[in-house]
Write an enzyme that holds these catalytic residues in place. Structure first.
Site, PDB file in Angstrom:
ATOM      1  N   HIS A  24      70.691-131.727   1.320  1.00 12.56           N
ATOM      2  CA  HIS A  24      71.618-132.848   1.407  1.00 12.56           C
ATOM      3  C   HIS A  24      71.220-133.837   2.506  1.00 12.56           C
ATOM      4  CE1 HIS A  24      74.053-129.983  -0.929  1.00 12.56           C
ATOM      5  NE2 HIS A  24      74.519-131.080  -1.487  1.00 12.56           N
ATOM      6  N   HIS A  30      68.650-131.666  -6.680  1.00 15.35           N
ATOM      7  CA  HIS A  30      68.897-130.243  -6.857  1.00 15.35           C
ATOM      8  C   HIS A  30      69.894-130.010  -7.994  1.00 15.35           C
ATOM      9  CE1 HIS A  30      71.770-131.731  -3.824  1.00 15.35           C
ATOM     10  NE2 HIS A  30      72.621-130.873  -4.348  1.00 15.35           N
ATOM     11  N   CYS A  68      83.191-127.104  -8.319  1.00 13.96           N
ATOM     12  CA  CYS A  68      81.843-127.672  -8.339  1.00 13.96           C
ATOM     13  C   CYS A  68      81.010-126.996  -7.263  1.00 13.96           C
ATOM     14  CB  CYS A  68      81.866-129.187  -8.149  1.00 13.96           C
ATOM     15  SG  CYS A  68      83.010-129.784  -6.910  1.00 13.96           S
ATOM     16  N   HIS A  70      76.608-125.263  -6.520  1.00 21.93           N
ATOM     17  CA  HIS A  70      75.184-125.176  -6.824  1.00 21.93           C
ATOM     18  C   HIS A  70      74.832-123.733  -7.144  1.00 21.93           C
ATOM     19  CE1 HIS A  70      75.866-128.024  -3.427  1.00 21.93           C
ATOM     20  NE2 HIS A  70      75.166-128.841  -4.184  1.00 21.93           N
ATOM     21  N   GLU A  88      86.346-120.022  -5.482  1.00 22.08           N
ATOM     22  CA  GLU A  88      87.160-121.205  -5.182  1.00 22.08           C
ATOM     23  C   GLU A  88      88.585-121.109  -5.720  1.00 22.08           C
ATOM     24  OE1 GLU A  88      85.587-125.106  -5.911  1.00 22.08           O
ATOM     25  OE2 GLU A  88      83.575-124.543  -5.251  1.00 22.08           O
ATOM     26  N   GLU A 113      74.277-136.717  -1.645  1.00 20.96           N
ATOM     27  CA  GLU A 113      74.180-135.877  -2.839  1.00 20.96           C
ATOM     28  C   GLU A 113      73.181-136.522  -3.774  1.00 20.96           C
ATOM     29  OE1 GLU A 113      75.133-132.989  -3.541  1.00 20.96           O
ATOM     30  OE2 GLU A 113      77.225-132.620  -3.046  1.00 20.96           O
ATOM     31  N   GLU A 115      71.994-135.051  -7.255  1.00 18.64           N
ATOM     32  CA  GLU A 115      72.209-133.875  -8.080  1.00 18.64           C
ATOM     33  C   GLU A 115      71.914-134.097  -9.550  1.00 18.64           C
ATOM     34  OE1 GLU A 115      75.527-131.372  -5.619  1.00 18.64           O
ATOM     35  OE2 GLU A 115      76.248-132.553  -7.305  1.00 18.64           O
TER      36      GLU A 115
END
Length: 177
Positions: A24, A30, A68, A70, A88, A113, A115
């Site tokens: 980041h 990513h 959300c 990774h 979460e 970000e 992504e």
């Protein structure tokens, strides 16, 4: 557990790994995912939104989709999505990948970000148990209220939500007709 995330090219081919905060900072493209949960109440469709905890390294206090994150190094999306929903929200919902998109957003000089985001949807009727380190609030919102909110207060929502939510709502409206 490793905090290394998967670096990809513009075709989502894996090209390496990098520590999350470094990815980041650089920023490096990513792999990521976004989960949108919905339910029908009568004739209306509702989406579960979360307000990100103020202490998050970016986008704290902004409304966004249910989950959300990774996938970690060596982890597939099929493994990462239920892991993060459990962490979460305290749930595991059956989800389907709908589409993917790439986006870039700079939050500060040292945080951005970049992504390749895989977008998943799933129905959920049950309770959620949000992790307070991740989520300060959750709300089921009717689609038209979300759209009005995005138009009136776009800075109240995460940048990826503003991109993905209209597409997700279109897909779900077509599916649920």
């Amino acid at each position: 557990m490793s905090d290394e995330i998967i670096l990809v090219n513009m075709n989502d081919d894996e090209i390496g790994c990098c520590e999350k905060m470094e990815a980041h900072r650089i920023p490096a493209l990513h792999r990521a995912f976004s989960v949108f949960l919905y339910k029908r109440t009568g004739k209306k469709l509702h989406m579960l939104l979360q307000k990100r905890a103020e202490g998050k390294y970016h986008s704290g206090g902004l409304w966004t989709n249910a989950c959300c994150s990774h996938p970690r190094r060596g982890e597939t999306l099929a493994e990462a999505v239920p892991r993060r929903m459990t962490e979460e929200l305290g749930i595991v919902a059956e989800v389907t990948e709908e589409f993917s998109f790439t986006y870039f957003h700079r939050f500060s000089e040292n945080c951005a970000e970049f992504e390749f985001d895989h977008v998943f949807t799933g129905k959920w009727e049950g309770e959620v148990v949000p992790d307070p380190e991740e989520i300060s609030e959750v709300s089921w919102m009717e689609f038209s209220d979300i759209e009005q909110g995005m138009m009136a207060r776009p800075d109240s929502f995460s940048p990826w939500f503003l991109i993905a939510a209209p597409k997700v709502m279109a897909v779900l409206r077509n599916r649920e007709q």
